[in-house]
Scaffold this active site. Structure first.
Site, short mmCIF file in Angstrom:
data_model
loop_
_atom_site.label_atom_id
_atom_site.label_comp_id
_atom_site.label_asym_id
_atom_site.label_seq_id
_atom_site.Cartn_x
_atom_site.Cartn_y
_atom_site.Cartn_z
N ARG A 191 7.15 1.78 6.31
CA ARG A 191 6.84 0.98 7.41
C ARG A 191 7.61 -0.28 7.41
O ARG A 191 7.80 -0.93 6.47
CB ARG A 191 5.42 0.67 7.05
N ASN A 232 -15.77 -1.10 11.75
CA ASN A 232 -16.91 -1.33 10.67
C ASN A 232 -17.88 -2.47 11.18
O ASN A 232 -18.82 -2.82 10.63
CB ASN A 232 -16.48 -1.80 9.25
N GLY A 244 -12.68 -3.13 13.92
CA GLY A 244 -13.00 -2.50 14.80
C GLY A 244 -13.83 -1.36 14.21
O GLY A 244 -14.89 -0.66 15.20
N ASP A 296 7.25 -0.57 13.57
CA ASP A 296 5.90 -0.96 13.95
C ASP A 296 6.29 -1.19 15.42
O ASP A 296 5.01 -1.56 16.18
CB ASP A 296 5.34 -2.18 13.09
N GLY A 320 -4.87 -8.59 10.95
CA GLY A 320 -4.03 -8.92 12.12
C GLY A 320 -4.91 -7.94 12.99
O GLY A 320 -5.41 -7.19 12.85
N ASP A 365 -12.33 -13.03 6.14
CA ASP A 365 -13.25 -11.85 5.90
C ASP A 365 -14.37 -11.66 6.77
O ASP A 365 -15.20 -12.82 6.94
CB ASP A 365 -13.64 -12.00 4.24
N PHE A 366 -14.28 -10.65 7.70
CA PHE A 366 -15.33 -10.62 8.79
C PHE A 366 -16.72 -10.48 8.24
O PHE A 366 -17.71 -10.93 8.87
CB PHE A 366 -14.79 -9.56 9.92
N GLU A 377 -2.70 4.90 9.30
CA GLU A 377 -1.02 4.57 9.55
C GLU A 377 -0.37 5.41 8.48
O GLU A 377 0.73 5.99 8.78
CB GLU A 377 -0.83 3.02 9.33
N LYS A 434 0.86 -1.30 0.08
CA LYS A 434 -0.05 0.04 -0.05
C LYS A 434 0.89 1.26 -0.16
O LYS A 434 1.98 1.23 0.50
CB LYS A 434 -0.69 0.10 1.19
P1 AMP Z 1 -7.64 -4.22 8.04
O1 AMP Z 1 -6.71 -5.22 8.29
O2 AMP Z 1 -7.54 -2.96 9.02
O3 AMP Z 1 -7.62 -3.65 6.54
O4 AMP Z 1 -9.03 -4.90 8.16
C1 AMP Z 1 -9.48 -5.91 7.34
C2 AMP Z 1 -10.63 -6.80 8.07
O5 AMP Z 1 -11.61 -5.76 7.95
C3 AMP Z 1 -11.26 -7.95 7.20
O6 AMP Z 1 -11.41 -8.93 7.95
C4 AMP Z 1 -12.53 -7.29 6.69
O7 AMP Z 1 -13.42 -8.27 6.36
C5 AMP Z 1 -12.86 -6.21 8.03
N1 AMP Z 1 -14.17 -5.25 7.39
C6 AMP Z 1 -13.92 -4.58 6.29
N2 AMP Z 1 -14.96 -3.94 6.29
C7 AMP Z 1 -15.84 -4.53 6.94
C8 AMP Z 1 -17.46 -4.26 7.47
N3 AMP Z 1 -18.25 -3.37 6.62
N4 AMP Z 1 -17.89 -5.24 8.35
C9 AMP Z 1 -17.25 -5.99 9.00
N5 AMP Z 1 -16.04 -6.13 8.69
C10 AMP Z 1 -15.20 -5.44 7.82
#
Ligand code: AMP
Length: 382
Positions: free
Chosen positions: A76, A319, A317, A133, A197, A267-268, A369, A2
Protein backbone atom coordinates in the site's frame (compact mmCIF):
# COMPACT_ATOMS: atom_id res chain seq x y z
CA UNK A 1 2.57 -2.14 10.08
CA UNK A 2 -0.07 -4.60 8.98
CA UNK A 3 0.36 -7.56 6.66
CA UNK A 4 -1.55 -10.54 5.36
CA UNK A 5 -0.77 -13.64 3.36
CA UNK A 6 -3.96 -13.99 1.39
CA UNK A 7 -5.22 -15.99 -1.57
CA UNK A 8 -6.31 -13.38 -4.11
CA UNK A 9 -9.02 -15.56 -5.67
CA UNK A 10 -10.68 -17.23 -2.70
CA UNK A 11 -9.90 -14.43 -0.25
CA UNK A 12 -8.67 -17.06 2.22
CA UNK A 13 -6.36 -15.49 4.82
CA UNK A 14 -3.48 -17.87 5.53
CA UNK A 15 -1.66 -15.54 7.90
CA UNK A 16 -2.03 -12.02 9.20
CA UNK A 17 -0.13 -9.79 11.55
CA UNK A 18 0.30 -6.37 13.04
CA UNK A 19 3.44 -4.69 14.37
CA UNK A 20 2.86 -1.89 16.86
CA UNK A 21 5.02 0.83 18.43
CA UNK A 22 7.80 0.55 15.81
CA UNK A 23 10.77 2.61 17.04
CA UNK A 24 10.07 1.82 20.71
CA UNK A 25 11.81 -0.53 23.10
CA UNK A 26 8.46 -2.20 23.83
CA UNK A 27 7.27 -2.88 20.30
CA UNK A 28 5.11 -5.91 19.62
CA UNK A 29 4.23 -8.28 16.80
CA UNK A 30 1.08 -10.37 16.77
CA UNK A 31 1.22 -12.99 14.05
CA UNK A 32 -1.67 -15.38 13.40
CA UNK A 33 -1.27 -18.32 11.08
CA UNK A 34 -3.52 -21.37 10.69
CA UNK A 35 -5.47 -20.33 13.77
CA UNK A 36 -2.41 -20.05 16.05
CA UNK A 37 -1.18 -16.70 17.33
CA UNK A 38 2.49 -16.00 18.01
CA UNK A 39 3.63 -12.88 19.84
CA UNK A 40 6.89 -11.04 19.96
CA UNK A 41 7.61 -8.14 22.25
CA UNK A 42 10.79 -6.16 22.56
CA UNK A 43 12.71 -3.47 20.77
CA UNK A 44 12.01 -2.92 17.05
CA UNK A 45 14.08 -0.05 15.77
CA UNK A 46 12.52 0.63 12.37
CA UNK A 47 10.14 -0.65 9.69
CA UNK A 48 12.85 -2.74 8.06
CA UNK A 49 13.40 -4.62 11.29
CA UNK A 50 9.63 -4.95 11.70
CA UNK A 51 9.44 -6.72 8.33
CA UNK A 52 12.34 -9.00 9.26
CA UNK A 53 10.52 -9.94 12.48
CA UNK A 54 7.36 -10.68 10.52
CA UNK A 55 9.21 -12.90 8.01
CA UNK A 56 10.89 -14.67 10.93
CA UNK A 57 7.48 -15.45 12.43
CA UNK A 58 6.39 -16.93 9.09
CA UNK A 59 9.51 -19.15 9.28
CA UNK A 60 8.67 -20.20 12.82
CA UNK A 61 5.19 -21.19 11.69
CA UNK A 62 6.70 -23.39 8.99
CA UNK A 63 6.30 -21.09 5.96
CA UNK A 64 9.51 -19.90 4.34
CA UNK A 65 8.26 -17.09 2.12
CA UNK A 66 11.51 -17.22 0.12
CA UNK A 67 10.78 -20.71 -1.14
CA UNK A 68 6.97 -20.76 -1.11
CA UNK A 69 4.92 -20.01 -4.21
CA UNK A 70 4.37 -16.33 -3.54
CA UNK A 71 2.74 -14.71 -6.57
CA UNK A 72 3.48 -11.13 -5.52
CA UNK A 73 3.92 -8.71 -2.67
CA UNK A 74 1.43 -5.84 -2.81
CA UNK A 75 2.49 -2.65 -1.06
CA UNK A 76 0.00 0.00 0.00
CA UNK A 77 1.55 3.31 -1.05
CA UNK A 78 -0.26 6.38 0.21
CA UNK A 79 0.58 9.09 -2.34
CA UNK A 80 0.69 8.39 -6.07
CA UNK A 81 0.39 12.08 -6.97
CA UNK A 82 -0.46 12.81 -10.58
CA UNK A 83 1.94 10.08 -11.72
CA UNK A 84 0.11 6.88 -10.78
CA UNK A 85 -3.48 6.06 -11.68
CA UNK A 86 -3.02 2.28 -11.60
CA UNK A 87 -0.96 -0.30 -9.67
CA UNK A 88 2.61 -0.63 -11.00
CA UNK A 89 5.46 -3.12 -10.68
CA UNK A 90 8.22 -1.90 -8.39
CA UNK A 91 11.27 -0.71 -10.33
CA UNK A 92 14.06 1.79 -9.74
CA UNK A 93 12.05 4.44 -11.60
CA UNK A 94 8.92 3.78 -9.55
CA UNK A 95 10.91 3.96 -6.31
CA UNK A 96 12.42 7.29 -7.40
CA UNK A 97 8.98 8.70 -8.21
CA UNK A 98 7.40 7.52 -4.93
CA UNK A 99 10.37 9.16 -3.19
CA UNK A 100 9.84 12.39 -5.13
CA UNK A 101 6.20 12.39 -4.02
CA UNK A 102 7.27 12.26 -0.36
CA UNK A 103 6.95 16.02 -0.11
CA UNK A 104 3.17 15.52 -0.54
CA UNK A 105 3.00 12.74 2.09
CA UNK A 106 5.99 13.16 4.41
CA UNK A 107 4.57 10.85 7.08
CA UNK A 108 3.70 8.02 4.72
CA UNK A 109 5.68 7.69 1.49
CA UNK A 110 9.14 7.46 3.12
CA UNK A 111 7.90 4.64 5.37
CA UNK A 112 6.22 2.90 2.42
CA UNK A 113 9.59 3.03 0.64
CA UNK A 114 11.38 1.40 3.57
CA UNK A 115 8.95 -1.53 3.24
CA UNK A 116 9.44 -1.70 -0.53
CA UNK A 117 13.24 -1.65 -0.28
CA UNK A 118 13.28 -4.20 2.54
CA UNK A 119 11.06 -6.65 0.65
CA UNK A 120 13.21 -6.22 -2.47
CA UNK A 121 16.18 -7.32 -0.40
CA UNK A 122 14.46 -10.03 1.63
CA UNK A 123 12.38 -11.53 -1.21
CA UNK A 124 14.32 -10.56 -4.35
CA UNK A 125 12.63 -13.10 -6.64
CA UNK A 126 9.04 -12.15 -5.87
CA UNK A 127 7.44 -9.43 -8.02
CA UNK A 128 6.43 -6.42 -5.94
CA UNK A 129 3.53 -4.12 -6.81
CA UNK A 130 2.67 -0.64 -5.52
CA UNK A 131 -1.05 -0.06 -5.01
CA UNK A 132 -1.76 3.64 -4.53
CA UNK A 133 -4.26 5.01 -2.04
CA UNK A 134 -4.88 7.96 -4.36
CA UNK A 135 -5.45 5.99 -7.59
CA UNK A 136 -9.25 5.66 -7.34
CA UNK A 137 -9.47 9.48 -7.24
CA UNK A 138 -6.96 10.12 -10.02
CA UNK A 139 -9.73 11.00 -12.48
CA UNK A 140 -11.90 13.16 -10.24
CA UNK A 141 -13.74 15.71 -12.36
CA UNK A 142 -11.62 18.86 -12.45
CA UNK A 143 -14.30 20.92 -10.66
CA UNK A 144 -13.93 18.70 -7.57
CA UNK A 145 -10.15 18.21 -7.83
CA UNK A 146 -9.36 21.91 -8.15
CA UNK A 147 -8.77 24.32 -5.25
CA UNK A 148 -9.82 27.88 -5.91
CA UNK A 149 -6.34 29.33 -5.33
CA UNK A 150 -3.95 31.09 -7.73
CA UNK A 151 -3.78 28.55 -10.54
CA UNK A 152 -0.14 29.25 -11.36
CA UNK A 153 0.94 28.53 -7.81
CA UNK A 154 -1.25 25.41 -7.77
CA UNK A 155 0.26 24.13 -11.02
CA UNK A 156 3.83 24.85 -10.04
CA UNK A 157 3.47 22.92 -6.78
CA UNK A 158 1.04 20.17 -7.91
CA UNK A 159 -1.65 21.37 -5.55
CA UNK A 160 -4.99 19.65 -6.19
CA UNK A 161 -7.37 17.35 -4.37
CA UNK A 162 -5.87 13.84 -4.60
CA UNK A 163 -8.09 11.90 -2.17
CA UNK A 164 -7.04 8.91 -0.03
CA UNK A 165 -8.41 5.57 1.22
CA UNK A 166 -9.07 4.92 -2.48
CA UNK A 167 -8.46 1.19 -2.28
CA UNK A 168 -11.12 0.94 0.41
CA UNK A 169 -13.64 3.23 -1.35
CA UNK A 170 -13.24 1.27 -4.58
CA UNK A 171 -13.49 -2.14 -2.91
CA UNK A 172 -16.54 -1.16 -0.86
CA UNK A 173 -18.26 0.41 -3.89
CA UNK A 174 -17.87 -2.84 -5.83
CA UNK A 175 -19.05 -4.92 -2.88
CA UNK A 176 -22.08 -2.63 -2.39
CA UNK A 177 -23.13 -3.03 -6.04
CA UNK A 178 -22.73 -6.79 -5.67
CA UNK A 179 -24.79 -6.75 -2.44
CA UNK A 180 -27.54 -4.83 -4.21
CA UNK A 181 -27.27 -7.24 -7.15
CA UNK A 182 -26.81 -4.30 -9.50
CA UNK A 183 -24.40 -3.47 -12.30
CA UNK A 184 -21.74 -1.19 -10.72
CA UNK A 185 -22.01 1.08 -13.78
CA UNK A 186 -25.64 1.89 -12.82
CA UNK A 187 -25.17 2.51 -9.11
CA UNK A 188 -24.63 5.85 -7.33
CA UNK A 189 -23.17 5.65 -3.84
CA UNK A 190 -22.06 7.75 -0.90
CA UNK A 191 -19.24 5.81 0.79
CA UNK A 192 -18.29 6.71 4.36
CA UNK A 193 -14.96 5.22 5.41
CA UNK A 194 -14.95 5.98 9.15
CA UNK A 195 -11.89 4.62 10.94
CA UNK A 196 -9.17 6.39 12.85
CA UNK A 197 -8.70 8.29 9.59
CA UNK A 198 -12.04 9.10 7.95
CA UNK A 199 -13.16 10.07 4.48
CA UNK A 200 -16.32 10.29 2.40
CA UNK A 201 -16.71 9.83 -1.32
CA UNK A 202 -19.39 10.26 -3.95
CA UNK A 203 -19.28 7.45 -6.51
CA UNK A 204 -21.25 7.58 -9.75
CA UNK A 205 -21.39 4.37 -11.78
CA UNK A 206 -18.20 2.98 -10.20
CA UNK A 207 -16.18 6.20 -10.62
CA UNK A 208 -15.37 8.64 -7.83
CA UNK A 209 -16.77 12.13 -8.53
CA UNK A 210 -15.91 13.75 -5.20
CA UNK A 211 -14.06 12.97 -2.00
CA UNK A 212 -13.45 14.68 1.31
CA UNK A 213 -9.65 14.30 1.58
CA UNK A 214 -7.51 16.67 -0.45
CA UNK A 215 -3.86 17.42 -1.12
CA UNK A 216 -3.18 15.40 2.04
CA UNK A 217 -5.30 13.16 4.28
CA UNK A 218 -5.92 16.12 6.62
CA UNK A 219 -8.93 17.62 4.84
CA UNK A 220 -12.55 16.66 5.32
CA UNK A 221 -14.24 14.79 8.14
CA UNK A 222 -13.33 15.03 11.82
CA UNK A 223 -10.94 12.13 12.53
CA UNK A 224 -9.32 10.41 15.50
CA UNK A 225 -6.46 12.91 15.76
CA UNK A 226 -6.88 15.07 12.61
CA UNK A 227 -8.96 18.21 12.42
CA UNK A 228 -10.44 17.75 8.96
CA UNK A 229 -11.79 20.99 7.43
CA UNK A 230 -10.77 24.23 9.13
CA UNK A 231 -10.54 27.83 8.00
CA UNK A 232 -7.06 27.89 6.38
CA UNK A 233 -6.49 31.28 8.01
CA UNK A 234 -6.17 29.50 11.37
CA UNK A 235 -2.69 28.37 10.24
CA UNK A 236 -1.48 31.92 9.54
CA UNK A 237 -3.18 33.20 12.67
CA UNK A 238 -1.37 30.64 14.87
CA UNK A 239 1.90 31.44 13.13
CA UNK A 240 1.47 35.13 13.90
CA UNK A 241 -0.13 35.19 17.34
CA UNK A 242 0.80 31.89 19.01
CA UNK A 243 4.45 31.77 17.94
CA UNK A 244 3.99 28.25 16.58
CA UNK A 245 6.20 27.24 13.65
CA UNK A 246 4.81 25.25 10.72
CA UNK A 247 5.98 21.94 12.14
CA UNK A 248 4.21 22.60 15.44
CA UNK A 249 1.00 23.56 13.61
CA UNK A 250 1.32 20.51 11.33
CA UNK A 251 1.74 18.22 14.35
CA UNK A 252 -1.19 19.83 16.17
CA UNK A 253 -3.57 19.49 13.20
CA UNK A 254 -2.52 15.90 12.43
CA UNK A 255 -1.76 14.42 15.85
CA UNK A 256 -3.59 16.30 18.58
CA UNK A 257 -6.74 17.59 16.92
CA UNK A 258 -9.95 15.86 15.83
CA UNK A 259 -11.66 13.82 18.54
CA UNK A 260 -8.46 13.66 20.59
CA UNK A 261 -8.05 17.40 20.48
CA UNK A 262 -11.61 17.95 21.64
CA UNK A 263 -11.87 15.37 24.44
CA UNK A 264 -8.45 13.78 24.91
CA UNK A 265 -9.49 10.43 23.40
CA UNK A 266 -9.47 9.13 19.86
CA UNK A 267 -10.76 5.59 20.38
CA UNK A 268 -14.44 5.67 19.51
CA UNK A 269 -15.32 2.97 22.05
CA UNK A 270 -13.95 5.15 24.87
CA UNK A 271 -15.70 8.23 23.50
CA UNK A 272 -19.03 6.41 23.26
CA UNK A 273 -18.87 5.35 26.91
CA UNK A 274 -17.77 8.85 27.98
CA UNK A 275 -20.81 10.27 26.14
CA UNK A 276 -23.01 7.73 27.93
CA UNK A 277 -21.55 8.92 31.24
CA UNK A 278 -22.45 12.53 30.42
CA UNK A 279 -18.88 13.78 29.79
CA UNK A 280 -19.26 17.28 28.31
CA UNK A 281 -16.07 17.36 26.24
CA UNK A 282 -16.76 13.92 24.74
CA UNK A 283 -20.35 14.93 23.96
CA UNK A 284 -19.16 18.06 22.14
CA UNK A 285 -16.52 16.02 20.24
CA UNK A 286 -19.19 13.52 19.20
CA UNK A 287 -21.60 16.27 18.13
CA UNK A 288 -18.93 18.02 16.04
CA UNK A 289 -18.03 14.67 14.43
CA UNK A 290 -21.67 13.93 13.52
CA UNK A 291 -22.33 17.49 12.31
CA UNK A 292 -19.38 17.32 9.87
CA UNK A 293 -20.43 13.86 8.69
CA UNK A 294 -23.98 15.06 7.94
CA UNK A 295 -22.62 18.05 6.02
CA UNK A 296 -20.74 15.77 3.67
CA UNK A 297 -23.70 13.43 3.28
CA UNK A 298 -25.83 16.46 2.36
CA UNK A 299 -23.22 17.73 -0.09
CA UNK A 300 -22.93 14.38 -1.85
CA UNK A 301 -26.71 13.87 -2.02
CA UNK A 302 -26.85 17.10 -4.02
CA UNK A 303 -23.65 16.31 -5.93
CA UNK A 304 -24.99 12.95 -7.13
CA UNK A 305 -28.66 13.93 -7.51
CA UNK A 306 -29.75 10.30 -7.38
CA UNK A 307 -28.28 8.08 -4.67
CA UNK A 308 -28.92 4.33 -4.50
CA UNK A 309 -27.10 3.60 -1.25
CA UNK A 310 -25.15 5.14 1.60
CA UNK A 311 -22.42 2.77 2.70
CA UNK A 312 -20.66 2.69 6.07
CA UNK A 313 -17.28 1.00 6.43
CA UNK A 314 -14.05 0.78 8.55
CA UNK A 315 -13.69 0.52 12.36
CA UNK A 316 -16.25 3.14 13.38
CA UNK A 317 -18.54 2.76 10.36
CA UNK A 318 -18.79 -1.00 10.80
CA UNK A 319 -19.04 -1.08 14.60
CA UNK A 320 -20.65 2.10 15.95
CA UNK A 321 -24.46 1.96 15.51
CA UNK A 322 -24.91 5.35 17.21
CA UNK A 323 -22.81 7.07 14.51
CA UNK A 324 -24.93 5.48 11.76
CA UNK A 325 -28.15 6.38 13.60
CA UNK A 326 -27.21 9.98 14.36
CA UNK A 327 -25.45 10.54 11.03
CA UNK A 328 -28.70 9.73 9.20
CA UNK A 329 -31.35 10.89 11.73
CA UNK A 330 -34.38 12.83 10.47
CA UNK A 331 -33.65 12.39 6.78
CA UNK A 332 -36.94 10.65 5.95
CA UNK A 333 -37.89 13.46 3.57
CA UNK A 334 -34.70 12.65 1.63
CA UNK A 335 -35.71 9.00 1.35
CA UNK A 336 -33.36 7.74 4.08
CA UNK A 337 -34.86 5.65 6.89
CA UNK A 338 -32.62 3.57 9.16
CA UNK A 339 -34.16 0.46 10.74
CA UNK A 340 -33.19 0.73 14.43
CA UNK A 341 -33.15 -3.03 15.07
CA UNK A 342 -31.13 -3.85 11.95
CA UNK A 343 -28.73 -1.02 12.81
CA UNK A 344 -28.23 -2.24 16.39
CA UNK A 345 -27.66 -5.89 15.41
CA UNK A 346 -23.98 -6.93 15.55
CA UNK A 347 -22.51 -8.71 12.56
CA UNK A 348 -19.29 -8.99 10.59
CA UNK A 349 -21.13 -9.48 7.31
CA UNK A 350 -22.26 -7.03 4.67
CA UNK A 351 -25.78 -5.99 5.60
CA UNK A 352 -28.66 -3.59 4.95
CA UNK A 353 -29.71 -1.43 7.90
CA UNK A 354 -32.44 0.65 6.23
CA UNK A 355 -36.15 -0.12 6.31
CA UNK A 356 -37.79 -1.86 3.36
CA UNK A 357 -39.41 1.40 2.24
CA UNK A 358 -36.27 3.55 2.53
CA UNK A 359 -35.78 4.87 -1.00
CA UNK A 360 -32.02 5.02 -0.44
CA UNK A 361 -30.52 1.80 0.94
CA UNK A 362 -28.21 2.14 3.93
CA UNK A 363 -25.55 -0.57 3.99
CA UNK A 364 -22.71 -1.67 6.24
CA UNK A 365 -19.98 -3.25 4.12
CA UNK A 366 -16.78 -4.40 5.88
CA UNK A 367 -13.77 -3.08 4.04
CA UNK A 368 -10.88 -5.37 3.13
CA UNK A 369 -7.93 -3.35 1.90
CA UNK A 370 -5.53 -6.31 2.10
CA UNK A 371 -7.68 -8.43 -0.21
CA UNK A 372 -8.19 -5.51 -2.58
CA UNK A 373 -4.41 -4.91 -2.72
CA UNK A 374 -3.75 -8.64 -3.21
CA UNK A 375 -6.24 -8.79 -6.08
CA UNK A 376 -4.76 -5.76 -7.80
CA UNK A 377 -1.21 -7.09 -7.39
CA UNK A 378 -2.22 -10.55 -8.66
CA UNK A 379 -4.04 -9.07 -11.67
CA UNK A 380 -0.97 -7.06 -12.66
CA UNK A 381 1.52 -9.91 -12.19
CA UNK A 382 -0.64 -12.46 -14.00
P1 AMP B 1 -9.77 1.60 11.67
O1 AMP B 1 -8.90 2.80 11.45
O2 AMP B 1 -10.66 1.28 10.51
O3 AMP B 1 -9.02 0.40 12.18
O4 AMP B 1 -10.78 2.00 12.86
C1 AMP B 1 -10.34 2.35 14.13
C2 AMP B 1 -11.47 3.00 14.90
O5 AMP B 1 -12.59 2.10 14.97
C3 AMP B 1 -11.10 3.35 16.34
O6 AMP B 1 -11.51 4.68 16.64
C4 AMP B 1 -11.90 2.36 17.15
O7 AMP B 1 -12.25 2.85 18.39
C5 AMP B 1 -13.12 2.17 16.29
N1 AMP B 1 -13.82 0.94 16.67
C6 AMP B 1 -13.39 -0.32 16.58
N2 AMP B 1 -14.30 -1.18 17.11
C7 AMP B 1 -15.32 -0.41 17.57
C8 AMP B 1 -16.57 -0.68 18.25
N3 AMP B 1 -16.93 -1.92 18.55
N4 AMP B 1 -17.36 0.38 18.53
C9 AMP B 1 -17.00 1.63 18.23
N5 AMP B 1 -15.85 1.95 17.60
C10 AMP B 1 -15.01 0.95 17.28
Amino acid sequence: MKYQLVHPDSGEVIASGVVERIGDHDASVEHTQNGDTQNFSGAITNHREALQRALHLFDECGTDLRTSDLLAVGHRVVHGGKSFSEPVLVSDEVIAEVDRLSSLAPLHNPVNLIGIEAIRELLPDVPAVCVFDTAFFHDLPSHSATYAIDHEVAERHNIRRYGFHGTSHEYVSGAAAEFLDRDPADVNLIVLHLGNGASASAVRGGRAVDTSMGLTPLEGLVMGTRSGDIDPAIVMYLRRVADMDVDAIDTMLNKSSGLKGLCGENDFRTITSMVDDGDEAATLAYDVYIHRLRRYIGAYLVDLGRVDAIVFTAGVGENAPTVRRDGLANLERFGIVVDDDANAARSRDARRISTGDSEIAVLVIPTNEELAIARKAAALVR
